[in-house]
Design a protein around this motif. Structure first.
Motif, mmCIF file in Angstrom:
data_model
loop_
_atom_site.group_PDB
_atom_site.id
_atom_site.type_symbol
_atom_site.label_atom_id
_atom_site.label_comp_id
_atom_site.label_asym_id
_atom_site.label_seq_id
_atom_site.Cartn_x
_atom_site.Cartn_y
_atom_site.Cartn_z
ATOM 1 N N HIS A 156 38.349 17.811 35.621
ATOM 2 C CA HIS A 156 39.008 18.040 34.329
ATOM 3 C C HIS A 156 40.204 17.098 34.236
ATOM 4 N N PHE A 157 40.313 16.397 33.110
ATOM 5 C CA PHE A 157 41.370 15.388 32.958
ATOM 6 C C PHE A 157 42.345 15.791 31.869
ATOM 7 N N VAL A 169 33.922 24.462 36.042
ATOM 8 C CA VAL A 169 33.516 24.732 34.664
ATOM 9 C C VAL A 169 33.650 23.495 33.783
ATOM 10 N N VAL A 170 32.569 23.145 33.086
ATOM 11 C CA VAL A 170 32.636 22.071 32.098
ATOM 12 C C VAL A 170 33.311 22.610 30.843
ATOM 13 N N THR A 188 36.329 16.264 30.398
ATOM 14 C CA THR A 188 35.748 16.660 31.673
ATOM 15 C C THR A 188 34.544 15.780 31.983
ATOM 16 N N LEU A 189 34.228 15.730 33.271
ATOM 17 C CA LEU A 189 33.081 14.975 33.767
ATOM 18 C C LEU A 189 32.577 15.774 34.965
ATOM 19 N N LYS A 191 35.158 9.440 26.610
ATOM 20 C CA LYS A 191 35.270 10.017 27.954
ATOM 21 C C LYS A 191 36.409 9.378 28.740
ATOM 22 N N SER A 192 36.743 8.134 28.384
ATOM 23 C CA SER A 192 37.712 7.366 29.166
ATOM 24 C C SER A 192 39.145 7.693 28.736
ATOM 25 N N ALA A 193 39.597 8.859 29.181
ATOM 26 C CA ALA A 193 40.907 9.380 28.772
ATOM 27 C C ALA A 193 42.038 8.419 29.130
#
Ligand SMILES: Nc1nc2c(c(=O)[nH]1)N[C@H]1C(S)=C(S)[C@@H](COP(=O)(O)O)O[C@H]1N2
Ligand SMILES: [Mo]
Length: 242
Positions: free
Chosen positions: A152-153, A217-218, A163-164, A204-206
């Motif tokens: 989680h980012f 957990v996603v 998240t990934l 996705k690339s925070a």
């Protein structure tokens, strides 16, 4: 190649070097959504990547309006400044939570990638140079618990999250990047440290990465709560499936 441009209107204070951020409202405008929570259908995504496919790797993507250049995004007003004692935190389901300065990151085994960057809105930049540390490396360093299946980012802009899964991190070779485009990650591009997930859409690339939390957990990230798919593979399935 890969020069910074700006389009659309700024919604916050003037950022550095004449670079204009695009606010959330403008992005929704670009997407033609104009509102929240509108589902972004899979066929729309595929339509975009199909459209660009013939141009990939030819350098001709730059001839598409908005192609070949990054558009700078922020969902807050302007580009946030890192705290003076910036550290990247890795915590959650780990043996040893760690805090890493940029120097600490640079001292770890480096991964260099040359790979495109593609926004779900259609623009793409080919052959971007990236340097950073693999997420899997950081998980190892912190002693991630075997049941930790998700990264989680969060961002020090205070708002953006992503998240990934650990599987996706492994398959993509995702890195915490401290260098891109031949130099340190600029403030506008999310410096000092941003995520880069090869093969997945840009959201996705925070940027302005502050904390990586190992969880089980996603969770839906910022744009996913606004209708983007949680599974963001540009080709729909990632590198493993045919
Ligand atoms: N913190 C934060 N990270 C972010 C965003 C954002 O608005 N805020 N936008 C995402 C989207 S949709 C894209 S395409 C890329 C854009 O990266 P760039 O601003 O370096 O071009 O950053 C991603 N990461
Ligand atoms: Mo994006």
């Amino acid at each position: 190649m890969a020069e910074v441009t700006s389009t659309g209107g700024p919604e916050g204070p003037a950022p550095e070097q004449g670079e204009k951020p695009i606010g959330r409202r403008a992005v929704l405008g670009i997407l033609g959504l104009g509102g929240l929570g509108i589902a972004f259908g899979e066929h729309v995504q595929n339509g975009i990547s199909d459209l660009l496919k013939p141009l990939r790797g030819t350098g001709l993507a730059g001839l598409v309006p908005g192609g070949g250049n990054f558009t700078l995004y922020t969902v807050t007003s302007g580009f946030p400044a890192p705290p003076p004692d910036y550290r990247l935190t890795v915590n959650g389901m780990v043996e040893r939570p760690i805090q890493l300065s940029v120097r600490d990151l640079e001292a770890l085994p480096a991964t260099r990638l040359t790979h495109d960057f593609q926004c779900v809105t259609g623009w793409v930049v080919d052959d971007v140079h990236w340097t950073g540390v693999r997420l899997t490396e950081l998980a190892k360093l912190a002693g991630a618990h075997p049941s930790a299946t998700v990264f989680h980012f969060s961002s020090f802009d205070g708002v953006y999250t992503e998240t990934l899964t650990t599987d996706q991190a492994e398959q993509s070779g995702a890195i915490v990047a401290y260098s891109m485009l031949g130099g340190p990650v600029s403030k506008a591009h999310g410096g000092p440290v941003r995520l880069y997930v090869p093969g997945m859409f840009g959201y996705k690339s925070a940027k302005w990465l502050s904390t990586i939390t190992l969880t089980g957990v996603v969770e839906e990230g910022y744009w996913e709560q606004n209708g983007y798919p949680v599974d963001a593979w540009v080709n729909g399935h990632g590198p493993s499936a045919a």
